[in-house]
Design an enzyme around this catalytic site. Structure first.
Site, PDB file in Angstrom:
ATOM      1  N   GLY A 237       0.753  -1.249   0.000  1.00 19.16           N
ATOM      2  CA  GLY A 237       0.000   0.000   0.000  1.00 19.16           C
ATOM      3  C   GLY A 237       0.777   1.290   0.000  1.00 19.16           C
ATOM      4  O   GLY A 237       0.188   2.351  -0.235  1.00 19.16           O
ATOM      5  N   ARG A 274       3.461  -1.673  -5.721  1.00 19.17           N
ATOM      6  CA  ARG A 274       3.681  -0.403  -6.403  1.00 19.17           C
ATOM      7  C   ARG A 274       4.994   0.282  -5.979  1.00 19.17           C
ATOM      8  O   ARG A 274       5.728   0.793  -6.819  1.00 19.17           O
ATOM      9  CB  ARG A 274       2.516   0.532  -6.097  1.00 19.17           C
ATOM     10  CG  ARG A 274       2.476   1.784  -6.931  1.00 19.17           C
ATOM     11  CD  ARG A 274       1.440   2.766  -6.360  1.00 19.17           C
ATOM     12  NE  ARG A 274       0.160   2.193  -6.080  1.00 19.17           N
ATOM     13  CZ  ARG A 274      -0.882   2.155  -6.927  1.00 19.17           C
ATOM     14  NH1 ARG A 274      -0.773   2.719  -8.106  1.00 19.17           N
ATOM     15  NH2 ARG A 274      -2.025   1.605  -6.568  1.00 19.17           N
ATOM     16  N   ARG A 310      -4.703   2.270 -16.270  1.00 20.37           N
ATOM     17  CA  ARG A 310      -4.916   3.071 -15.057  1.00 20.37           C
ATOM     18  C   ARG A 310      -5.631   4.403 -15.303  1.00 20.37           C
ATOM     19  O   ARG A 310      -6.554   4.744 -14.570  1.00 20.37           O
ATOM     20  CB  ARG A 310      -3.602   3.291 -14.311  1.00 20.37           C
ATOM     21  CG  ARG A 310      -2.865   1.987 -13.944  1.00 20.37           C
ATOM     22  CD  ARG A 310      -1.723   2.177 -12.969  1.00 20.37           C
ATOM     23  NE  ARG A 310      -2.197   2.621 -11.678  1.00 20.37           N
ATOM     24  CZ  ARG A 310      -2.124   3.846 -11.229  1.00 20.37           C
ATOM     25  NH1 ARG A 310      -1.545   4.776 -11.975  1.00 20.37           N
ATOM     26  NH2 ARG A 310      -2.616   4.170 -10.070  1.00 20.37           N
ATOM     27  N   CYS A 340     -11.390   2.259 -29.536  1.00 17.25           N
ATOM     28  CA  CYS A 340     -12.693   2.856 -29.851  1.00 17.25           C
ATOM     29  C   CYS A 340     -13.516   3.114 -28.598  1.00 17.25           C
ATOM     30  O   CYS A 340     -14.623   2.568 -28.435  1.00 17.25           O
ATOM     31  CB  CYS A 340     -13.441   1.928 -30.796  1.00 17.25           C
ATOM     32  SG  CYS A 340     -12.442   1.562 -32.224  1.00 17.25           S
ATOM     33  N   TYR A 369       0.911  -2.210 -12.073  1.00 18.92           N
ATOM     34  CA  TYR A 369      -0.448  -2.314 -12.625  1.00 18.92           C
ATOM     35  C   TYR A 369      -0.503  -1.747 -14.045  1.00 18.92           C
ATOM     36  O   TYR A 369      -1.516  -1.200 -14.463  1.00 18.92           O
ATOM     37  CB  TYR A 369      -1.458  -1.631 -11.686  1.00 18.92           C
ATOM     38  CG  TYR A 369      -1.301  -2.105 -10.262  1.00 18.92           C
ATOM     39  CD1 TYR A 369      -1.704  -3.387  -9.908  1.00 18.92           C
ATOM     40  CD2 TYR A 369      -0.700  -1.314  -9.285  1.00 18.92           C
ATOM     41  CE1 TYR A 369      -1.519  -3.860  -8.606  1.00 18.92           C
ATOM     42  CE2 TYR A 369      -0.521  -1.775  -7.983  1.00 18.92           C
ATOM     43  CZ  TYR A 369      -0.937  -3.048  -7.655  1.00 18.92           C
ATOM     44  OH  TYR A 369      -0.754  -3.512  -6.381  1.00 18.92           O
TER      45      TYR A 369
HETATM   46  N1  LLP Z   1      -1.456  -7.101  -0.714  1.00 18.72           N
HETATM   47  C1  LLP Z   1      -2.750  -7.215  -1.054  1.00 18.72           C
HETATM   48  C2  LLP Z   1      -3.597  -8.187  -0.334  1.00 18.72           C
HETATM   49  C3  LLP Z   1      -3.278  -6.432  -2.092  1.00 18.72           C
HETATM   50  O1  LLP Z   1      -4.562  -6.559  -2.420  1.00 18.72           O
HETATM   51  C4  LLP Z   1      -2.439  -5.515  -2.781  1.00 18.72           C
HETATM   52  C5  LLP Z   1      -2.960  -4.678  -3.852  1.00 18.72           C
HETATM   53  C6  LLP Z   1      -1.090  -5.428  -2.393  1.00 18.72           C
HETATM   54  C7  LLP Z   1      -0.634  -6.234  -1.351  1.00 18.72           C
HETATM   55  C8  LLP Z   1      -0.103  -4.517  -3.052  1.00 18.72           C
HETATM   56  O2  LLP Z   1      -0.433  -3.185  -2.849  1.00 18.72           O
HETATM   57  P1  LLP Z   1       0.565  -2.018  -3.341  1.00 18.72           P
HETATM   58  O3  LLP Z   1       1.803  -2.101  -2.491  1.00 18.72           O
HETATM   59  O4  LLP Z   1       0.879  -2.259  -4.766  1.00 18.72           O
HETATM   60  O5  LLP Z   1      -0.202  -0.790  -3.115  1.00 18.72           O
HETATM   61  N2  LLP Z   1      -4.768  -1.598  -9.907  1.00 18.72           N
HETATM   62  C9  LLP Z   1      -4.695  -0.552  -8.903  1.00 18.72           C
HETATM   63  C10 LLP Z   1      -4.104  -1.048  -7.609  1.00 18.72           C
HETATM   64  C11 LLP Z   1      -4.817  -2.243  -7.021  1.00 18.72           C
HETATM   65  C12 LLP Z   1      -4.183  -2.782  -5.774  1.00 18.72           C
HETATM   66  C13 LLP Z   1      -4.769  -4.094  -5.379  1.00 18.72           C
HETATM   67  N3  LLP Z   1      -4.183  -4.705  -4.239  1.00 18.72           N
HETATM   68  C14 LLP Z   1      -3.905   0.627  -9.469  1.00 18.72           C
HETATM   69  O6  LLP Z   1      -3.469   0.557 -10.608  1.00 18.72           O
HETATM   70  O7  LLP Z   1      -3.760   1.643  -8.799  1.00 18.72           O
END
Ligand code: LLP
Length: 417
Positions: A237, A274, A310, A340, A369
């Site tokens: 996150g 991310r 995104r 389109c 992503y």
């Molecule tokens: N752990 C779990 C259980 C998750 O659901 C996620 C992301 C992460 C870790 C990794 O989170 P990060 O460190 O990447 O924030 N497609 C969206 C983001 C969706 C995130 C889903 N879960 C975007 O492009 O912003």
């Protein structure tokens, strides 16, 4: 690192134009240096804890990327048997893999149990019962954690918020303790941990602090019941910079962990996606046409929303720059793809140096992503991905051919002559 040398964008020491010429556009370019640095920054920040950095494969599942994580000693957070397969193929040991997700199928759970992964993060009572049942059938004990929903507002985009009561994720806070007590009596389970993930692209540490404090309370409560957990999985996150954001440092994030959970001296697992791969990639695209319609200037590029979803999905900002800077006065333009749909727009009313037909642009911070959410919509092949390491570059995924795209399809007998 992505930087300009004499007004020409370089990925580490390689001019981006050279890669585009060799593999064509659109293409993703990854910087090994940024990827490695991001991982090592987490590694250093978490030194004081016994820890596992379980890279969230959904952010980018390219084998070259996952292999890099494996070579740095990382683990994996997976959400499907497919991602588990990639993690194992890349050489991530099973005892560094955590499996999250609200809807794991029986087949997926069976694979996870057979592989003896670090922990399955169960998200409901029904899932706990199912894991127990499968483990008993296999004559094994499954390592599980409960993913609890702390009902904390992550203060991020609504579509990537996961830790509020109204979200589908995790076990309801109010029933979590009882479920732990039930699970700890099940023969097929080793109850080893607790997990949380409150959302993505968090730019403020307060929601983490709140959630981790709640986790600390739960750990203490459970200890009173005689349930001693080994692993504290804090999810991912941590946000990154797309435009003018000032994300917290990995150090500051680790400090919050220390303040809230340090006293337990337990194994800390994090699941960053991310913040490891986001800023480590750019998407290169060629300008197909430009056109003026009324007061609007459009720059039509060869990348589409299928390649980088995104902006269409979350209205998210990606900085877009010309690959060769000419020092021209900026204009205001919409930068759009060829798909389109009107949502196939990368930027609206963006101030950008003018670019002409045939010239290249780079969309920054496209590593997370980006390719992992791409599709073949409009029957467009998946684009190549290239990894750069200093002066060297290598294609880590080639462009899909039409034959490959068609390979799984068959024509019904009644249409065959
Ligand atoms: N752990 C779990 C259980 C998750 O659901 C996620 C992301 C992460 C870790 C990794 O989170 P990060 O460190 O990447 O924030 N497609 C969206 C983001 C969706 C995130 C889903 N879960 C975007 O492009 O912003």
């Amino acid at each position: 690192m992505f930087h300009y040398i004499n007004c020409v964008l370089h990925a580490e020491n390689v001019p981006v134009e050279i890669i585009a010429k060799e593999v064509g556009t659109p293409c993703y370019i990854y910087s090994n240096e940024i990827l490695t640095k991001n991982f090592k920054d987490f590694d250093n920040a978490l030194k004081k804890f016994k820890n596992t950095i379980s890279y969230s494969i959904k952010a980018n599942s390219n084998l070259g990327i996952v292999k890099t994580i494996a070579s740095l000693g990382g683990g994996a957070d997976v959400v499907s048997a497919g991602e588990m397969c990639i993690a194992l193929k890349a050489g991530i040991p099973a005892n560094k893999i955590v499996f999250s997700g609200v809807g794991k199928t029986k087949r997926e759970l069976e694979e996870a149990i057979k592989n003896e992964i670090l922990q399955i993060n169960a998200e409901s009572e029904a899932e706990v019962n199912t894991i127990n049942h499968i483990a008993l059938k296999l004559g094994k004990k499954a390592n599980i954690a409960l993913r609890v929903n702390p009902d904390v507002d992550a203060k991020t985009h609504v579509k990537i918020t996961t830790g509020k009561k109204e979200n589908k994720f995790g076990v309801d806070w109010d029933i979590a303790k009882d479920l732990y007590i039930k699970a700890s009596k099940m023969e097929g389970l080793n109850v080893v941990g607790i997990a949380m993930h409150i959302g993505s692209q968090l730019l403020d540490l307060d929601p983490f602090r709140l959630a981790f404090t709640k986790m600390a309370d739960m750990v203490s409560e459970l200890e009173k019941e005689g349930i001693i957990l080994k692993n504290l999985d804090l999810g991912g996150g941590l946000g990154i910079n797309y435009n003018v954001e000032l994300p917290p440092t990995k150090e500051a994030y680790a400090q919050v962990i220390e303040e809230t959970l340090g006293k337990f001296n337990k194994h800390i697992i994090i699941e960053p996606g991310r913040s490891i791969i986001g800023e480590a990639a750019i998407l290169i695209s060629e300008v197909i046409f430009t056109k003026d319609m009324g007061s609007k200037h459009f720059i039509i590029v060869d990348a589409g929303m299928n390649d980088l979803m995104r902006p269409a999905m979350y209205d998210s900002w990606h900085t877009i720059v010309p690959v060769v800077k000419k020092g021209l006065a900026p204009i205001t333009a919409d930068i759009v793809g060829p798909i389109c749909e009107s949502s196939d727009t990368f930027a609206k009313d963006r101030i950008i140096e003018p670019v002409k037909q045939g010239e290249l642009v780079a969309m920054m911070s496209a590593g997370a992503y980006g390719s992992s959410m791409s599709s073949v919509y409009n029957f467009r092949p998946l684009v190549p991905e290239v990894m750069v390491n200093k002066n060297a570059f290598t294609v880590v995924r080639k462009r899909t051919t039409y034959e490959e795209m068609l390979s799984g399809q068959t024509i019904p007998d009644w249409l065959k002559k």
